[in-house]
Design a protein around this motif. Structure first.
Motif, mmCIF file in Angstrom:
data_model
loop_
_atom_site.group_PDB
_atom_site.id
_atom_site.type_symbol
_atom_site.label_atom_id
_atom_site.label_comp_id
_atom_site.label_asym_id
_atom_site.label_seq_id
_atom_site.Cartn_x
_atom_site.Cartn_y
_atom_site.Cartn_z
ATOM 1 N N VAL A 1 -2.475 6.257 -1.289
ATOM 2 C CA VAL A 1 -2.822 4.833 -1.432
ATOM 3 C C VAL A 1 -3.204 4.261 -0.071
ATOM 4 O O VAL A 1 -4.210 3.560 0.068
ATOM 5 N N LYS B 1 -6.716 3.514 -3.826
ATOM 6 C CA LYS B 1 -5.905 2.437 -4.392
ATOM 7 C C LYS B 1 -5.517 2.686 -5.856
ATOM 8 O O LYS B 1 -4.521 2.172 -6.330
ATOM 9 N N TYR C 1 -1.932 3.905 -6.821
ATOM 10 C CA TYR C 1 -0.798 2.982 -6.882
ATOM 11 C C TYR C 1 -0.322 2.798 -8.318
ATOM 12 O O TYR C 1 0.859 2.534 -8.557
ATOM 13 N N PHE D 1 5.269 -5.783 -7.549
ATOM 14 C CA PHE D 1 4.287 -4.747 -7.250
ATOM 15 C C PHE D 1 3.135 -5.254 -6.386
ATOM 16 O O PHE D 1 2.607 -4.508 -5.562
ATOM 17 N N TYR E 1 2.543 -3.651 -2.747
ATOM 18 C CA TYR E 1 1.222 -3.111 -2.417
ATOM 19 C C TYR E 1 0.732 -3.682 -1.083
ATOM 20 O O TYR E 1 0.242 -2.952 -0.227
ATOM 21 N N ARG E 2 0.894 -4.979 -0.923
ATOM 22 C CA ARG E 2 0.435 -5.626 0.306
ATOM 23 C C ARG E 2 1.210 -5.156 1.536
ATOM 24 O O ARG E 2 0.693 -5.172 2.647
ATOM 25 N N LEU F 1 2.848 -2.135 1.737
ATOM 26 C CA LEU F 1 3.100 -0.697 1.637
ATOM 27 C C LEU F 1 3.046 -0.007 2.996
ATOM 28 O O LEU F 1 3.797 0.926 3.249
#
Length: 194
Positions: free
Chosen positions: A18, A23, A26, A59, A63-64, A66
């Motif tokens: 990721v 992406k 993810y 999530f 993700y932001r 990670l």
């Protein structure tokens, strides 16, 4: 334990892909944890809609951020920490005083299919009894036995000392045992009176 190490290695590989720009990978991590995050939030007292919203927000935030996740630490514990903090923030905004005393909502037919299933024939005595436990006991049991976190991970997720986690788990199990014993006595008494 060996299986858990293997899962962590798999997660590190997914995270690495990721971060390298793939992406779509993810989605694997989301699918692996979405039900556990949702279940944790419901166990903490979130209603169906809040649990869904907070799961999604968990999530998005993960993700932001990670790239700052420490791969030496559990990805699951990191997600649960995010979810737990989001829930606490929501409760602070909507119930500034005393949110910990609230009991979780009882699922209704208007809830999602999981809640309907819990209401139906698969609703176990343990789930009913867990609703009667204080929120900190409920969450400790969920994190330990449903989400399989270590005491150290639980301490990190809930931002409480390790000895509090151990005490809460001990007391939660003791209280559940007493409640189960009392329920057995009531059931035996009912059967003997027939």
């Amino acid at each position: 334990m060996e299986e858990r190490v293997h899962e962590n290695d798999d997660e590190k590989q997914w995270i690495s892909r990721v971060l390298k720009g793939d992406k779509e990978e993810y989605a694997f991590l989301v699918n692996r944890y979405k039900n556990k995050i949702y279940g944790l939030l419901r166990g903490m007292g979130a209603d169906d809609q809040d649990a869904q919203d907070l799961t999604q927000e968990t999530f998005i935030r993960a993700y932001r951020k990670l790239a700052v996740h420490e791969t030496s630490k559990s990805f699951a514990a990191w997600l649960y920490t995010i979810a737990s903090n989001l829930f606490k923030d929501l409760r602070r905004k909507s119930h500034p005083m005393g949110w910990m005393e609230e009991s979780p909502p009882v699922p209704s037919a208007d809830d999602n299919p999981e809640a309907i299933l819990l209401q139906g024939e698969h609703r176990t005595e343990l789930q009913v009894l867990m609703r009667q436990l204080p929120p900190n006991y409920r969450v400790a049991l969920l994190l330990r036995y449903t989400n399989d976190l270590s005491y150290e991970e639980m301490s990190e997720v809930l931002d409480v000392p390790l000895n509090k986690i151990q005490n809460d788990l001990y007391r939660a199990k003791l209280r559940l045992k007493k409640m189960l014993t009392a329920e057995e006595v009531r059931t035996d008494a009912m059967l003997n009176h027939r």
